[in-house]
Write a protein that holds these residues in place. Structure first.
Motif, PDB file in Angstrom:
ATOM      1  N   VAL A 124     -44.046 -17.119 -78.109  1.00 13.21           N
ATOM      2  CA  VAL A 124     -45.163 -16.385 -78.693  1.00 13.21           C
ATOM      3  C   VAL A 124     -44.983 -14.907 -78.376  1.00 13.21           C
ATOM      4  N   THR A 125     -44.871 -14.095 -79.419  1.00 11.73           N
ATOM      5  CA  THR A 125     -44.667 -12.664 -79.224  1.00 11.73           C
ATOM      6  C   THR A 125     -45.742 -11.879 -79.966  1.00 11.73           C
ATOM      7  N   ALA A 126     -46.340 -10.910 -79.263  1.00  4.50           N
ATOM      8  CA  ALA A 126     -47.487 -10.182 -79.812  1.00  4.50           C
ATOM      9  C   ALA A 126     -47.147  -8.756 -80.209  1.00  4.50           C
ATOM     10  N   GLY A 127     -45.887  -8.483 -80.475  1.00  9.48           N
ATOM     11  CA  GLY A 127     -45.506  -7.154 -80.932  1.00  9.48           C
ATOM     12  C   GLY A 127     -46.158  -6.831 -82.270  1.00  9.48           C
ATOM     13  N   LEU A 128     -46.499  -5.567 -82.464  1.00 15.06           N
ATOM     14  CA  LEU A 128     -47.201  -5.170 -83.687  1.00 15.06           C
ATOM     15  C   LEU A 128     -46.287  -4.569 -84.744  1.00 15.06           C
TER      16      LEU A 128
ATOM     17  N   SER B  12     -39.860  -3.937 -79.605  1.00  9.74           N
ATOM     18  CA  SER B  12     -39.202  -4.235 -78.332  1.00  9.74           C
ATOM     19  C   SER B  12     -39.746  -5.535 -77.751  1.00  9.74           C
ATOM     20  N   THR B  13     -40.991  -5.868 -78.089  1.00  7.61           N
ATOM     21  CA  THR B  13     -41.583  -7.124 -77.612  1.00  7.61           C
ATOM     22  C   THR B  13     -40.822  -8.318 -78.186  1.00  7.61           C
ATOM     23  N   ARG B  14     -40.526  -8.278 -79.471  1.00  5.35           N
ATOM     24  CA  ARG B  14     -39.740  -9.356 -80.093  1.00  5.35           C
ATOM     25  C   ARG B  14     -38.316  -9.354 -79.551  1.00  5.35           C
ATOM     26  N   LEU B  15     -37.769  -8.175 -79.320  1.00  6.64           N
ATOM     27  CA  LEU B  15     -36.410  -8.084 -78.777  1.00  6.64           C
ATOM     28  C   LEU B  15     -36.328  -8.751 -77.410  1.00  6.64           C
ATOM     29  N   LEU B  16     -37.328  -8.499 -76.561  1.00  6.46           N
ATOM     30  CA  LEU B  16     -37.358  -9.133 -75.245  1.00  6.46           C
ATOM     31  C   LEU B  16     -37.544 -10.642 -75.381  1.00  6.46           C
TER      32      LEU B  16
ATOM     33  N   ASP C 189     -30.904 -29.975 -75.015  1.00  8.46           N
ATOM     34  CA  ASP C 189     -30.867 -29.238 -76.273  1.00  8.46           C
ATOM     35  C   ASP C 189     -32.255 -28.647 -76.505  1.00  8.46           C
ATOM     36  N   LEU C 190     -32.382 -27.344 -76.309  1.00  7.58           N
ATOM     37  CA  LEU C 190     -33.681 -26.684 -76.395  1.00  7.58           C
ATOM     38  C   LEU C 190     -33.858 -26.090 -77.793  1.00  7.58           C
ATOM     39  N   ARG C 191     -34.780 -26.659 -78.544  1.00  4.79           N
ATOM     40  CA  ARG C 191     -35.054 -26.186 -79.907  1.00  4.79           C
ATOM     41  C   ARG C 191     -36.169 -25.149 -79.868  1.00  4.79           C
ATOM     42  N   VAL C 192     -35.922 -23.985 -80.453  1.00  5.12           N
ATOM     43  CA  VAL C 192     -36.815 -22.834 -80.306  1.00  5.12           C
ATOM     44  C   VAL C 192     -37.603 -22.576 -81.585  1.00  5.12           C
ATOM     45  N   ARG C 193     -38.878 -22.324 -81.415  1.00  4.80           N
ATOM     46  CA  ARG C 193     -39.761 -21.899 -82.515  1.00  4.80           C
ATOM     47  C   ARG C 193     -40.394 -20.567 -82.092  1.00  4.80           C
ATOM     48  N   VAL C 194     -40.171 -19.513 -82.872  1.00  7.52           N
ATOM     49  CA  VAL C 194     -40.728 -18.197 -82.563  1.00  7.52           C
ATOM     50  C   VAL C 194     -41.983 -17.973 -83.399  1.00  7.52           C
ATOM     51  N   VAL C 195     -43.048 -17.534 -82.745  1.00  5.24           N
ATOM     52  CA  VAL C 195     -44.317 -17.253 -83.415  1.00  5.24           C
ATOM     53  C   VAL C 195     -44.636 -15.768 -83.260  1.00  5.24           C
ATOM     54  N   GLU C 196     -44.699 -15.074 -84.386  1.00  3.39           N
ATOM     55  CA  GLU C 196     -45.095 -13.661 -84.409  1.00  3.39           C
ATOM     56  C   GLU C 196     -46.606 -13.604 -84.653  1.00  3.39           C
ATOM     57  N   LEU C 197     -47.354 -13.199 -83.626  1.00  4.48           N
ATOM     58  CA  LEU C 197     -48.813 -13.206 -83.757  1.00  4.48           C
ATOM     59  C   LEU C 197     -49.325 -12.208 -84.788  1.00  4.48           C
ATOM     60  N   ARG C 198     -48.558 -11.153 -85.059  1.00  5.17           N
ATOM     61  CA  ARG C 198     -49.006 -10.180 -86.056  1.00  5.17           C
ATOM     62  C   ARG C 198     -49.190 -10.834 -87.425  1.00  5.17           C
ATOM     63  N   ASP C 199     -48.438 -11.899 -87.688  1.00  3.48           N
ATOM     64  CA  ASP C 199     -48.561 -12.611 -88.954  1.00  3.48           C
ATOM     65  C   ASP C 199     -49.798 -13.510 -89.003  1.00  3.48           C
ATOM     66  N   LEU C 200     -50.408 -13.735 -87.844  1.00  6.22           N
ATOM     67  CA  LEU C 200     -51.573 -14.624 -87.760  1.00  6.22           C
ATOM     68  C   LEU C 200     -52.852 -13.881 -87.411  1.00  6.22           C
ATOM     69  N   ALA C 201     -52.803 -12.548 -87.414  1.00  9.47           N
ATOM     70  CA  ALA C 201     -53.937 -11.748 -86.943  1.00  9.47           C
ATOM     71  C   ALA C 201     -55.221 -12.057 -87.715  1.00  9.47           C
TER      72      ALA C 201
ATOM     73  N   THR D  17     -46.115 -10.039 -74.364  1.00 10.12           N
ATOM     74  CA  THR D  17     -47.132  -9.138 -74.893  1.00 10.12           C
ATOM     75  C   THR D  17     -46.756  -7.681 -74.655  1.00 10.12           C
ATOM     76  N   PRO D  18     -47.124  -6.789 -75.567  1.00  6.52           N
ATOM     77  CA  PRO D  18     -47.066  -5.374 -75.223  1.00  6.52           C
ATOM     78  C   PRO D  18     -48.238  -5.066 -74.285  1.00  6.52           C
ATOM     79  N   VAL D  19     -48.092  -4.062 -73.461  1.00  7.73           N
ATOM     80  CA  VAL D  19     -49.163  -3.674 -72.543  1.00  7.73           C
ATOM     81  C   VAL D  19     -49.894  -2.471 -73.127  1.00  7.73           C
ATOM     82  N   PHE D  20     -51.218  -2.632 -73.313  1.00  3.72           N
ATOM     83  CA  PHE D  20     -52.078  -1.547 -73.771  1.00  3.72           C
ATOM     84  C   PHE D  20     -53.162  -1.312 -72.718  1.00  3.72           C
ATOM     85  N   HIS D  21     -53.331  -0.076 -72.289  1.00  2.00           N
ATOM     86  CA  HIS D  21     -54.355   0.253 -71.300  1.00  2.00           C
ATOM     87  C   HIS D  21     -54.274  -0.669 -70.080  1.00  2.00           C
ATOM     88  N   ALA D  22     -53.059  -0.860 -69.587  1.00  5.85           N
ATOM     89  CA  ALA D  22     -52.792  -1.596 -68.345  1.00  5.85           C
ATOM     90  C   ALA D  22     -53.127  -3.084 -68.417  1.00  5.85           C
TER      91      ALA D  22
END
Length: 203
Positions: free
Chosen positions: A9-13, A18-22, A40-52, A85-90
């Motif tokens: 789960v990545t919350a980059g906007l 860089s959040t997705r890159l990490l 065998d680890l099967r990966v599913r990436v979720v971009e939260l910006r698409d679900l906002a 997650t990106p960090v906003f206001h600490a």
């Protein structure tokens, strides 16, 4: 080789972010460590910006749209989770928090989770320990000891890049170990009886 599932789960906007890159770096390292252990680890990436918009609709109505429901089910069925997650206001972003606010309360109980964050300065790195980790502790997830933070300077130069790679590798190894030593996740059946007919009849 046994199979396990990992949801990232990545919350980059922005795109790219860089959040997705990490997130991609961490998931690749986890897949590598799991493979060495015969998983065998099967990966599913979720971009939260698409679900906002779906997240906001769910919070307002109490009913998740189909796309969000499918992602929530994927998290429930996953054997492990990487949350970035990106960090906003600490602290974590509102989008990141909103997603975990709408998860069913027991979905992450005992589930291995690797937490990570990106920020504009290294001074934001403590957000992982004073904001992100406590949230997952409240959700009773099995958060791995090593958290990974990446500031802009961590992406440039051989020394900084090497240090980030080392932290990511350590955290991914811990996550792969936790996933490998657990049984495959079995989400609770919402229609399953938790009380026997005899107990129901007894009042």
């Amino acid at each position: 080789m046994t199979s396990r599932t990992l949801v990232v789960v990545t919350a980059g906007l922005s795109k790219p972010s860089s959040t997705r890159l990490l997130a991609d770096r961490l998931s690749a390292a986890a897949v590598d460590h799991a493979a060495r252990a015969g998983v065998d680890l099967r990966v599913r990436v979720v971009e939260l910006r698409d679900l906002a918009h779906d997240l906001m609709n769910h919070m307002l109505t109490g009913f998740p749209p189909a796309a969000l429901r499918e992602v929530l089910d994927a998290v429930a069925e996953a054997d492990g989770l990487i949350a970035v997650t990106p960090v906003f206001h600490a602290s974590y972003s509102g989008l990141f928090k909103s997603f975990f606010d709408v998860l069913d309360k027991d979905v992450l109980v005992g589930k291995p989770v690797l937490i990570a964050a990106t920020g504009g300065t290294a001074r934001h790195s403590l957000a992982l320990e004073h904001a992100v980790r406590p949230m997952f502790a409240f959700l009773r997830a099995a958060t791995v000891p090593t958290a990974v933070f990446a500031a802009p300077q961590d992406w440039g130069g051989d020394e900084a890049e090497g240090q980030l790679r080392q932290r990511a590798d350590q955290a991914a190894a811990e996550l792969a170990t936790e996933i490998g030593r657990r049984e495959t996740a079995r989400p609770a059946d919402p229609f399953a009886l938790t009380t026997s007919f005899e107990e129901l009849l007894a009042g």
